[in-house]
Design an enzyme around this catalytic site. Structure first.
Site, mmCIF file in Angstrom:
data_model
loop_
_atom_site.group_PDB
_atom_site.id
_atom_site.type_symbol
_atom_site.label_atom_id
_atom_site.label_comp_id
_atom_site.label_asym_id
_atom_site.label_seq_id
_atom_site.Cartn_x
_atom_site.Cartn_y
_atom_site.Cartn_z
ATOM 1 N N HIS A 104 1.194 -1.088 -0.289
ATOM 2 C CA HIS A 104 -0.015 0.312 0.257
ATOM 3 C C HIS A 104 0.927 1.402 -0.101
ATOM 4 O O HIS A 104 0.273 2.216 0.406
ATOM 5 C CB HIS A 104 -1.186 0.225 0.823
ATOM 6 C CG HIS A 104 -2.106 -0.590 0.245
ATOM 7 N ND1 HIS A 104 -3.392 -0.988 -0.232
ATOM 8 C CD2 HIS A 104 -1.989 -2.353 1.437
ATOM 9 C CE1 HIS A 104 -3.762 -1.504 0.202
ATOM 10 N NE2 HIS A 104 -3.118 -2.965 1.137
ATOM 11 N N THR A 105 1.642 1.200 -0.480
ATOM 12 C CA THR A 105 3.356 2.367 -0.687
ATOM 13 C C THR A 105 3.336 2.786 -2.630
ATOM 14 O O THR A 105 2.939 4.084 -2.804
ATOM 15 C CB THR A 105 4.557 2.148 -0.233
ATOM 16 O OG1 THR A 105 4.687 0.557 -0.893
ATOM 17 C CG2 THR A 105 4.539 2.078 1.106
ATOM 18 N N GLY A 153 -8.721 -14.280 -8.123
ATOM 19 C CA GLY A 153 -8.585 -13.380 -6.900
ATOM 20 C C GLY A 153 -8.313 -13.880 -5.296
ATOM 21 O O GLY A 153 -7.999 -13.918 -4.305
ATOM 22 N N LEU A 164 -2.248 -12.766 -6.623
ATOM 23 C CA LEU A 164 -0.242 -13.183 -6.813
ATOM 24 C C LEU A 164 -1.597 -12.425 -8.337
ATOM 25 O O LEU A 164 -0.480 -12.556 -9.217
ATOM 26 C CB LEU A 164 -0.799 -13.925 -6.982
ATOM 27 C CG LEU A 164 0.100 -15.585 -5.624
ATOM 28 C CD1 LEU A 164 -0.442 -16.349 -6.057
ATOM 29 C CD2 LEU A 164 -0.027 -14.452 -5.134
ATOM 30 N N SER A 188 -3.303 -12.121 -11.110
ATOM 31 C CA SER A 188 -3.098 -12.184 -11.774
ATOM 32 C C SER A 188 -3.642 -11.896 -13.932
ATOM 33 O O SER A 188 -3.963 -11.968 -14.428
ATOM 34 C CB SER A 188 -4.545 -14.081 -12.051
ATOM 35 O OG SER A 188 -5.638 -13.367 -11.394
ATOM 36 N N GLU A 239 -6.457 -0.902 -16.239
ATOM 37 C CA GLU A 239 -6.962 -1.422 -15.456
ATOM 38 C C GLU A 239 -8.072 -0.208 -14.636
ATOM 39 O O GLU A 239 -8.835 -0.086 -14.000
ATOM 40 C CB GLU A 239 -5.806 -2.444 -14.604
ATOM 41 C CG GLU A 239 -6.482 -2.777 -12.802
ATOM 42 C CD GLU A 239 -6.386 -4.325 -13.200
ATOM 43 O OE1 GLU A 239 -5.360 -4.305 -13.531
ATOM 44 O OE2 GLU A 239 -7.147 -4.794 -12.280
ATOM 45 N N ASP A 250 1.522 -4.295 -9.994
ATOM 46 C CA ASP A 250 1.674 -5.672 -10.303
ATOM 47 C C ASP A 250 1.892 -5.475 -11.704
ATOM 48 O O ASP A 250 2.293 -6.362 -11.974
ATOM 49 C CB ASP A 250 0.080 -5.913 -10.093
ATOM 50 C CG ASP A 250 -1.359 -5.640 -9.191
ATOM 51 O OD1 ASP A 250 0.346 -5.468 -8.060
ATOM 52 O OD2 ASP A 250 -1.738 -5.430 -8.001
HETATM 53 C C1 GLA Z 1 -2.889 -4.153 -5.141
HETATM 54 C C2 GLA Z 1 -2.774 -2.682 -5.952
HETATM 55 C C3 GLA Z 1 -1.296 -2.804 -6.306
HETATM 56 C C4 GLA Z 1 -0.985 -2.706 -4.530
HETATM 57 C C5 GLA Z 1 -1.639 -2.886 -3.307
HETATM 58 C C6 GLA Z 1 -0.912 -3.325 -2.359
HETATM 59 O O1 GLA Z 1 -2.028 -5.403 -5.682
HETATM 60 O O2 GLA Z 1 -3.177 -3.479 -7.639
HETATM 61 O O3 GLA Z 1 -1.497 -1.615 -6.770
HETATM 62 O O4 GLA Z 1 -1.460 -1.200 -4.235
HETATM 63 O O5 GLA Z 1 -2.412 -3.859 -3.687
HETATM 64 O O6 GLA Z 1 0.369 -2.510 -2.291
#
Ligand code: GLA
Length: 387
Positions: free
Chosen positions: A36-37, A122, A125, A127, A160, A172
């Site tokens: 969450h950074t 879900g 990871l 996907s 997205e 991600d």
């Molecule tokens: C999800 C979001 C990422 C990130 C994480 C938390 O995976 O897709 O962008 O914010 O949560 O670190």
């Protein structure tokens, strides 16, 4: 069992009557630390994993895109001249990627193919990021534009955010685009600069899937983002990345209690991520493990995105102190997967012990795999056997 590569080739041949001209793949990810950074312009330290989405394909002479998934219905089937939202299923990721690439001014060619993947959906990871990047790689293969990982990650994130409607950060997509085998990647989410972080020798990263799936994650995620933005406004900076711990501590009591805890997580997590990178460069697995444990506590207590099951599986892991250097939830939270950094010689026994412990605590059957750090999205030689 045949590899995913062999499966998509075989299915391509049976559907289209010849061998595919291109094979592409893009991986899922786990995040070692820096949770969450990313949407706070901060630092993350993820690695691409040896689970991926594969596509076997050939170009078409018209502007149609046709993709059959071996895992999901219906097929994606649309014209690049008329990309429309339809039922809101998995094909939106394919169309969204085409929309984003065309929006960036790329003139795309159509293609047809078959896809398959082994990233659980879900589970946290990524996907969906893997699907976006695999589709981008497919367009690059048939259209011939240069593969620039950061640009592709930004376009996948745009797809997205704006096409699928999920307000995720950049982590991600960036790691699925730019991952390096044997390494995690320190990503500066403001500049998208990356630095290689070698995994400590004689350790393994174990994915521990709680077998729970995240509920309410979108609304909680958006709420956390809003709280972080409020904290950044209080400090009069563009993002919490611009606040260090000393500044935070000097003003923390002026913030309301909830905003204070949310900001404390992000600011301390950024600091931990930088320290984790330093530990990895020094091959100091013990320090890295301690930072991973501290990250979990912060996500559980201050950011409040863990869940009962995530806490149970992390505790099961952390209790095996001689083997487990550190464990934490990974990804957005509220369900899905945790990770553990363990001594590699004992990884199998560790997996068995955590399985038994978690079953007893939760009544659920976890899925535990020892994973390898893989390369980001790539085109794969057609002749090479296996993954
Ligand atoms: C999800 C979001 C990422 C990130 C994480 C938390 O995976 O897709 O962008 O914010 O949560 O670190």
């Amino acid at each position: 069992m045949s590899s995913l590569k062999e499966r998509v080739i075989a299915q391509f041949i049976s559907r289209f009557g010849e061998r595919p001209s291109h094979i592409v793949r893009a991986p899922g990810r786990v995040n070692l630390i820096g949770e969450h950074t990313d949407y706070n312009d901060g630092f993350v330290l993820p690695m691409a994993i040896d689970r991926a989405i594969w596509i076997a394909l050939r170009p078409r002479s018209d502007r149609r895109v046709l993709l059959h998934s071996l895992d999901l219905e219906p097929a994606a089937d649309f014209s690049l001249d008329d990309v429309q939202h339809t039922a809101g299923d998995w094909t939106e990721y394919v169309k969204g990627m085409a929309w984003a690439l065309q929006g960036a001014g790329l003139v795309l060619q159509g293609w047809e193919g078959v896809s398959a993947g082994d990233i659980p959906v879900g589970a946290g990871l990524s996907s969906s990021a893997a699907l976006e990047l695999a589709v981008a790689r497919a367009f690059a293969a048939v259209t011939g534009f240069a593969w620039e990982p950061a640009q592709m990650a930004r376009l996948a994130q745009l797809a997205e955010n704006k096409w699928v409607g999920v307000n995720c950060g950049i982590m991600d997509q960036m790691i699925s685009a730019a991952g390096k085998a044997g390494h995690a990647l320190l990503i500066d989410c403001r500049t998208l600069e990356t630095s290689l972080a070698p995994l400590p020798p004689e350790t393994a990263v174990v994915i521990m899937d709680t077998a729970t799936r995240r509920g309410l994650v979108d609304s909680a995620y958006n709420e956390r983002r809003a709280q972080c933005e409020a904290a950044a406004r209080f400090f009069q900076v563009p993002a919490l990345r611009d606040v260090d711990l000393a500044t935070f501590n000097a003003h923390a009591n002026e913030l309301d209690e909830l905003t204070r805890r949310r900001a404390r997580h992000v600011i301390s997590e950024n600091q931990r991520t930088i320290e984790a990178m330093a530990a990895m460069l020094q091959q100091d697995a013990v320090t890295l493990g301690k930072l991973i444990n501290a990250s979990h506590a912060s996500l559980r207590d201050d950011f409040e995105v863990s869940s009962k099951e995530l806490n149970q599986i992390v505790e099961c892991a952390q209790r095996r102190e001689t083997v487990c250097l550190g464990a934490r939830m990974t990804g957005a939270g509220f369900g899905g997967c945790a990770i553990a950094l363990v001594r590699d010689v004992s990884a199998k026994a560790f997996a068995a012990a955590v399985t038994a412990c978690y079953q007893a605590a939760s009544g659920l059957q976890p899925h535990i795999y020892i994973c390898q750090a893989a390369d980001g999205a790539s085109e794969v030689p057609r002749e090479q056997k296996g993954d």
